[in-house]
Design an enzyme around this catalytic site. Structure first.
Site, PDB file in Angstrom:
ATOM      1  N   HIS A 143      11.437  -7.003  -4.439  1.00 17.78           N
ATOM      2  CA  HIS A 143      10.772  -7.884  -4.185  1.00 17.78           C
ATOM      3  C   HIS A 143      11.552  -9.008  -3.374  1.00 17.78           C
ATOM      4  O   HIS A 143      12.697  -9.030  -3.038  1.00 17.78           O
ATOM      5  CB  HIS A 143      10.442  -8.900  -5.430  1.00 17.78           C
ATOM      6  CG  HIS A 143       9.483  -8.301  -6.575  1.00 17.78           C
ATOM      7  ND1 HIS A 143       8.245  -9.025  -6.623  1.00 17.78           N
ATOM      8  CD2 HIS A 143       9.322  -7.119  -7.030  1.00 17.78           C
ATOM      9  CE1 HIS A 143       7.565  -8.014  -7.463  1.00 17.78           C
ATOM     10  NE2 HIS A 143       8.347  -7.070  -7.558  1.00 17.78           N
ATOM     11  N   HIS A 200      11.689  -8.285 -14.209  1.00 16.59           N
ATOM     12  CA  HIS A 200      12.602  -9.084 -13.045  1.00 16.59           C
ATOM     13  C   HIS A 200      13.301 -10.129 -13.626  1.00 16.59           C
ATOM     14  O   HIS A 200      12.970 -11.269 -13.259  1.00 16.59           O
ATOM     15  CB  HIS A 200      11.575  -9.242 -11.869  1.00 16.59           C
ATOM     16  CG  HIS A 200      10.990  -7.819 -11.182  1.00 16.59           C
ATOM     17  ND1 HIS A 200      11.881  -7.356 -10.498  1.00 16.59           N
ATOM     18  CD2 HIS A 200       9.960  -7.279 -11.322  1.00 16.59           C
ATOM     19  CE1 HIS A 200      11.191  -6.367  -9.831  1.00 16.59           C
ATOM     20  NE2 HIS A 200       9.957  -6.400 -10.604  1.00 16.59           N
ATOM     21  N   ASP A 253       8.979   8.717 -14.504  1.00 19.14           N
ATOM     22  CA  ASP A 253       8.812   9.676 -13.165  1.00 19.14           C
ATOM     23  C   ASP A 253      10.191  10.253 -12.998  1.00 19.14           C
ATOM     24  O   ASP A 253      10.546  10.650 -11.736  1.00 19.14           O
ATOM     25  CB  ASP A 253       8.786   8.561 -12.106  1.00 19.14           C
ATOM     26  CG  ASP A 253       9.392   7.520 -11.831  1.00 19.14           C
ATOM     27  OD1 ASP A 253      10.421   7.252 -12.357  1.00 19.14           O
ATOM     28  OD2 ASP A 253       9.266   6.808 -10.707  1.00 19.14           O
ATOM     29  N   ASP A 278       3.184   2.114 -11.563  1.00 22.06           N
ATOM     30  CA  ASP A 278       4.010   1.119 -10.520  1.00 22.06           C
ATOM     31  C   ASP A 278       3.866   1.647  -9.077  1.00 22.06           C
ATOM     32  O   ASP A 278       4.703   1.503  -8.236  1.00 22.06           O
ATOM     33  CB  ASP A 278       5.371   0.681 -10.785  1.00 22.06           C
ATOM     34  CG  ASP A 278       5.794  -0.557 -10.214  1.00 22.06           C
ATOM     35  OD1 ASP A 278       5.331  -1.474  -9.821  1.00 22.06           O
ATOM     36  OD2 ASP A 278       7.221  -0.745 -10.142  1.00 22.06           O
TER      37      ASP A 278
END
Length: 388
Positions: A143, A200, A253, A278
Site C-alpha cells: 500500500h 495492516h 496460495d 486477494d
C-alpha cells in the site's frame, strides 16, 4: 410457477455430503423438494457434488482491470462487469470488489460503481471492501503510505463520502491501534452496518481485543501485514483461537502463507475461517513485468501466482483463483471438499450477515457450483441459470 430439480447429486450441507435433490424455482430461489411444481424439469448431475456458490471477500482485480483504476465511468463500469462474468469460472457467484489505499478522490470516484447489484450471466457485486487508508504505515505492505490517514484527524465521510458509506461499502479494513480507530470502528458498525476487519496493523493482542470490543469482527489476510504470532505477544493472529473468535481470512496460495500455517489456522476455528484470493489485476494474464497504478506506484513482476514490486521481495498480491484456494485447504488441512467449501460459502455469509446465500436452503438464492470430488469446478449456476 415451474422449477428445475437437480438429482443424482451430493449436497454440501453443514460440512457433510448429503444425497438430496436440489429444486430451484423459475424465479431462481431454492424450493423444498416436495411437492414439486407442475412442469418441473429434471437434471441428472451424475453423482457430482453441489456446493453453494463461492463468495469472494477480497479481490482487487483480474484480466488487467483493478478496482483502484478509475479513469472514466464507462470504462470502470465495464471493468466491474467484465470481472463479474469472469469469476464464475472459479466458482464465485458473489464478490466484494476491493479498493486498497488510494486518495480520497479515487475512493469517491470509484465507490458509487460498487454498490450491491446482480450482473446478468455473472457473479453478484456484493458491495465494496475498502482496505485503507486507516492502516499502520509500518505494515503497509504494497500500500502507498502517502495516502494513509490517522483516524482521529480524518472523518470517515471526508475520505469515502457519506453516500458511499451508506450505499456501497460493506466491509472496511482498519488498524485498531491507530489514534481514533476505536471510535471509527464503532461508528462504522453502529451507524452504517459496515463490517470492520482488522489488518495492516502492528496491534498487540490487547489492542486487538479492544478492536473487537469496539465492533470489529474480522481479521484481514491473517498473519500477513500484521505482527507475527509470538509466544509472549500473540498479536492479532492470537485472536483466532479465542472462545468467540473473529472471522479470519487466509490467502491459501503457498506464497503468503506456509501450508502448515493454513492448516493450523483452519483447525483453530473451522467455523470462522474464510479463504480469500486477494488477487490483483494481473490474474489471468501472462507472466511478465507490468506498470503500476494508483495504489502501486512501482512496476510489478508476475511469476505464476506471485506478484512482487519489481526488484524487491515485497508482495503485492497473488493471482490465484478461489477454487484453487479450496483445493489447497483440502490438501493442507487434510479435509474433504464438503468441509473446505464452508470457508468460501456459509462462513463468509455468516461473517457478512448475508441471509440470501451461502447455504443450500429453501428460500435462498439458487446460486451453486457443481464440483468433482477434488473441488474442480464443472458448472456454475446463478439464480438457477447455468452460466458456466
Amino acid at each position: 410457477m415451474s422449477a428445475t430439480q437437480f438429482n443424482n447429486c451430493r449436497q454440501c450441507i453443514n460440512g457433510s455430503l448429503v444425497s438430496l435433490p436440489l429444486t430451484i424455482s423459475s424465479s431462481g430461489l431454492i424450493l423444498p423438494n416436495s411437492p414439486l411444481p407442475p412442469n418441473t424439469t429434471i437434471v441428472d448431475l451424475k453423482g457430482a457434488i453441489i456446493s453453494p456458490g463461492f463468495i469472494e471477500l477480497q479481490i482487487n482485480g483480474a484480466l488487467g482491470f483493478h478496482f483502484a483504476h478509475c479513469s472514466d465511468p464507462t470504462t470502470y463500469s465495464a471493468g466491474v462487469t467484465k470481472l463479474a462474468k469472469y469469476l464464475p469460472s472459479t466458482g464465485v457467484t458473489g464478490f466484494y470488489p476491493t479498493i486498497p489505499t488510494v486518495s480520497k478522490e479515487v475512493f469517491q470516484e470509484a465507490l458509487p460503481f460498487l454498490k450491491p447489484r446482480d450482473v446478468a450471466n455473472g457473479a453478484s457485486v456484493l458491495g465494496a471492501h475498502v482496505e485503507g487508508p486507516f492502516l499502520a504505515p509500518s505494515k503497509k505492505g504494497a500500500h502507498d503510505a502517502a495516502n494513509m490517514h490517522i483516524p482521529s484527524s480524518t472523518s470517515l465521510s471526508s475520505i469515502y463520502g457519506s453516500q458511499n458509506l451508506s450505499d456501497s461499502i460493506k466491509i472496511l479494513t482498519m488498524a485498531p491501534e491507530l489514534q481514533g480507530a476505536l471510535s471509527h470502528i464503532s461508528t462504522l458498525k453502529e451507524n452504517y452496518g459496515i463490517r470492520v476487519s482488522m489488518g495492516h496493523s502492528a496491534a498487540t493482542h490487547e489492542q486487538g481485543i479492544a478492536g473487537t470490543k469496539a465492533g470489529a469482527s474480522l481479521l484481514t489476510h491473517t498473519f500477513n501485514a500484521m505482527n507475527p504470532l509470538h509466544h509472549r505477544e500473540p498479536g492479532l493472529a492470537g485472536l483466532i483461537s479465542d472462545p468467540n473468535p473473529p472471522y479470519f481470512s487466509l490467502i491459501a496460495d503457498e506464497i503468503h502463507l506456509h501450508p502448515r500455517i493454513v492448516g493450523i489456522a483452519y483447525r483453530a476455528s473451522p467455523s470462522h475461517c474464510i479463504l480469500i484470493t486477494d488477487s490483483i489485476e494481473l490474474s489471468g494474464l501472462p507472466d511478465g513485468t507490468y506498470p503500476g497504478h494508483a495504489q502501486i506506484p512501482f512496476s510489478q513482476k508476475k511469476e505464476g501466482n506471485k506478484v512482487t514490486i519489481e526488484g524487491t521481495d515485497t508482495l503485492i498480491g497473488t493471482c490465484i483463483g478461489l477454487d484453487e484456494c479450496v483445493r489447497n485447504l483440502m490438501a493442507w488441512a487434510e479435509i474433504p471438499v464438503e468441509e473446505a467449501v464452508r470457508c468460501v460459502t456459509e462462513n463468509v455469509a455468516n461473517a457478512m450477515g448475508l441471509g440470501d446465500r451461502g447455504k443450500l436452503e429453501a428460500g435462498k438464492r439458487g446460486d451453486f457450483v457443481v464440483l468433482d470430488d477434488n473441488a474442480n469446478v464443472k458448472e456454475t449456476w446463478v439464480l438457477g441459470k447455468k452460466i458456466l
